[in-house]
Design an enzyme around this catalytic site. Structure first.
Site, PDB file in Angstrom:
ATOM      1  N   GLU A  92       0.833  -1.102  -0.154  1.00 35.69           N
ATOM      2  CA  GLU A  92      -0.226  -0.024  -0.134  1.00 35.69           C
ATOM      3  C   GLU A  92       0.963   1.105  -0.004  1.00 35.69           C
ATOM      4  OE1 GLU A  92      -2.902   2.226   3.086  1.00 35.69           O
ATOM      5  OE2 GLU A  92      -2.767   0.214   3.423  1.00 35.69           O
ATOM      6  N   ASP A 118      -4.780   9.951   9.784  1.00 32.90           N
ATOM      7  CA  ASP A 118      -3.303   9.231  10.294  1.00 32.90           C
ATOM      8  C   ASP A 118      -2.945  10.001  11.543  1.00 32.90           C
ATOM      9  OD1 ASP A 118      -2.614   7.473   8.096  1.00 32.90           O
ATOM     10  OD2 ASP A 118      -2.667   9.074   6.659  1.00 32.90           O
ATOM     11  N   TYR A 121     -11.336  -3.498   3.603  1.00 33.86           N
ATOM     12  CA  TYR A 121     -10.228  -2.931   4.780  1.00 33.86           C
ATOM     13  C   TYR A 121     -10.966  -2.844   5.966  1.00 33.86           C
ATOM     14  CZ  TYR A 121      -6.235   0.007   6.278  1.00 33.86           C
ATOM     15  OH  TYR A 121      -5.100   0.463   6.819  1.00 33.86           O
TER      16      TYR A 121
END
Lengths: 192, 266
Positions: B49, B60, B174
């Site tokens: 990824e 993040d 995911y």
């Protein structure tokens, strides 16, 4: 969601002005960073077509300096913080750094409803620099004894320009979105 | 058949789980990036990824914020990433998935991006700030170019949306293991087993779990419930020390994920 919570500003303003003056205002003026207080004021007047709306964005050290946070004035379409709207970005879609003397307006995007109001012409968007905001701040302190925050000082600053096109009986509502006590350290430096 | 589908199918046949590694493109350096990817494939990564650095990576934590800032300072752009993938493609067998926030893709133009990604040999795209409700133009362009658009589901995702996400996702689903941003955590959140079995009820597509997975023992604790494990921040943490350390770390994760041993890279 932000709009709905903030719209208490506009709902109360609308009710109160009708109570006191018996008519709608001619113009609404509010500062626009991310745009919450301004949309809170504007939205309840959306259908009152006679009411003009003016959002004042922070031009920082001037639009040409690149040191500003005027998203609607200088931004372009993009996706940021979960919405598709107008934002300050470079050609690669990286979000640009911003500057404004008021922390609350120092933001590179703007709520999508403002982008819509601008695109459809429902509201007009102008800018005020740091220096103009400081003028607006002093002006309100001296005339009314009210210490505005630096954010709405941008809106107050624009009144000087706006007033020239108004008649004495016209009604203007300015959103004083915060008080200036919090800005004293910044003001102390800036007004020295 | 997309390379991601092939990889999961092949691993399944040999009863193995996929180790998916996240790298920020052009981190720690632009010049060393291709070598790094090749070295980590050898060390044990089954899929890559590759993160397109973004100024405002809202999903993040500190580690990837830092690597993204460094990559941007290195001059990494989406344009550079596509060229890098194009050069990498013949050098590795593992699928390459681009991870990018929506705005850099929108700035390039979605049509242009997907066409260029296909030409570069990109196999999948993850857009963490894309919700399925707004996904249609992305889905169509991805499908047209044979690219898997991978959607994320979180522990707070409602059953109704989980159904929608399971239907929309391609390649794999995911599964975000926690409510929060990326970054190494000491333990796997308590609700994860239940969340993963809930997802299984909605899809027969491969499921890979990520966010917070950072040690071999965490990998061991989730391996039976998933088809793959995604490790990002913990890998970047190692990379900040050295490529060699990152390689040793990847090998230790691969061993924890597939304790039966013997890995064939193709």
């Amino acid at each position: 969601m932000v709009r709905d919570f903030q719209s208490v500003i506009g709902s109360e303003a609308r009710r109160q002005i009708l109570q006191v003056e018996g008519r709608l205002p001619h113009v609404l003026v509010a500062c626009v960073g991310g745009g919450s207080n301004s949309m809170g004021l504007f939205h309840p007047f959306y259908k009152d077509r006679s009411v003009r709306m003016i959002g004042v964005e922070p031009a920082g050290r001037g639009l040409r300096s690149g040191r500003h946070a005027a998203s609607l004035a200088r931004g372009s379409l993009g996706v940021f913080h979960g919405s598709k709207s107008i934002l300050l970005q470079d050609k690669d879609g990286q979000v640009l750094g911003t500057h404004s003397i008021s922390a609350g307006l120092d933001y590179p995007g703007v709520g999508p409803e403002h982008a819509y109001y601008k695109a459809t012409g429902r509201a007009k968007y102008v800018t005020a620099t740091d220096a103009q905001a400081l003028d607006g701040f002093k002006w309100l302190c001296r005339l009314e004894g009210i210490i505005p925050a630096l954010e709405p000082s941008h809106a107050i600053a624009y009144l000087k320009t706006l007033a020239r096109s108004l008649k004495p009986k016209d009604i203007v509502i300015v959103c004083l979105s915060g008080r200036g006590d919090k800005d004293m350290p910044i003001l102390e430096k800036a007004l020295k | 058949m997309n390379r991601i589908d092939q990889t999961f199918a092949r691993l399944k046949r040999s009863r193995r789980k996929a180790l998916i590694g996240y790298l920020t493109a052009g981190f720690p350096t632009k010049a060393g990036f291709a070598h790094l990817v090749c070295a980590l494939e050898k060390a044990g990564l089954d899929l890559f990824e590759i993160g397109v650095p973004f100024s405002d990576p809202v999903g993040d934590g500190m580690t990837i914020q830092r690597s993204s800032q460094k990559a941007l300072a290195n001059g990494v752009t989406l344009e550079w990433v596509l060229r890098a993938v194009s050069a990498l493609r013949p050098q590795i067998k593992a699928p390459i998935i681009l991870m990018s926030y929506a705005n850099p893709l929108a700035a390039m133009g979605l049509q242009r991006f997907f066409a260029r990604a296909k030409a570069a040999g990109v196999d999948g795209v993850i857009i963490p700030d894309l919700i399925p409700e707004e996904g249609k133009p992305f889905d169509q362009l991805a499908a047209k170019n044979g690219i898997a658009l991978i959607y994320l589901a979180a522990p707070t995702t409602t059953r109704k949306r989980l159904k929608r996400i399971a239907r929309a996702t391609r390649g794999f689903l995911y599964a975000v293991s926690l409510t929060g941003v990326t970054g190494a955590r000491k333990t796997v959140a308590a609700g994860v087993p239940g969340f993963l079995s809930q997802i299984r009820r909605f899809t027969s597509k491969p499921v890979a779990v990520g966010f917070g997975i950072s040690t071999p023992s965490q990998v061991q604790s989730v391996r039976k419930r998933v088809d793959g494990v995604i490790v990002g921040s913990a890998l970047i943490d190692q990379l900040e020390k050295s490529v060699q350390r990152a390689g040793v770390f990847v090998a230790s994760l691969q061993k924890a994920l597939n304790p039966q041993g013997v890995r064939h890279a193709s």
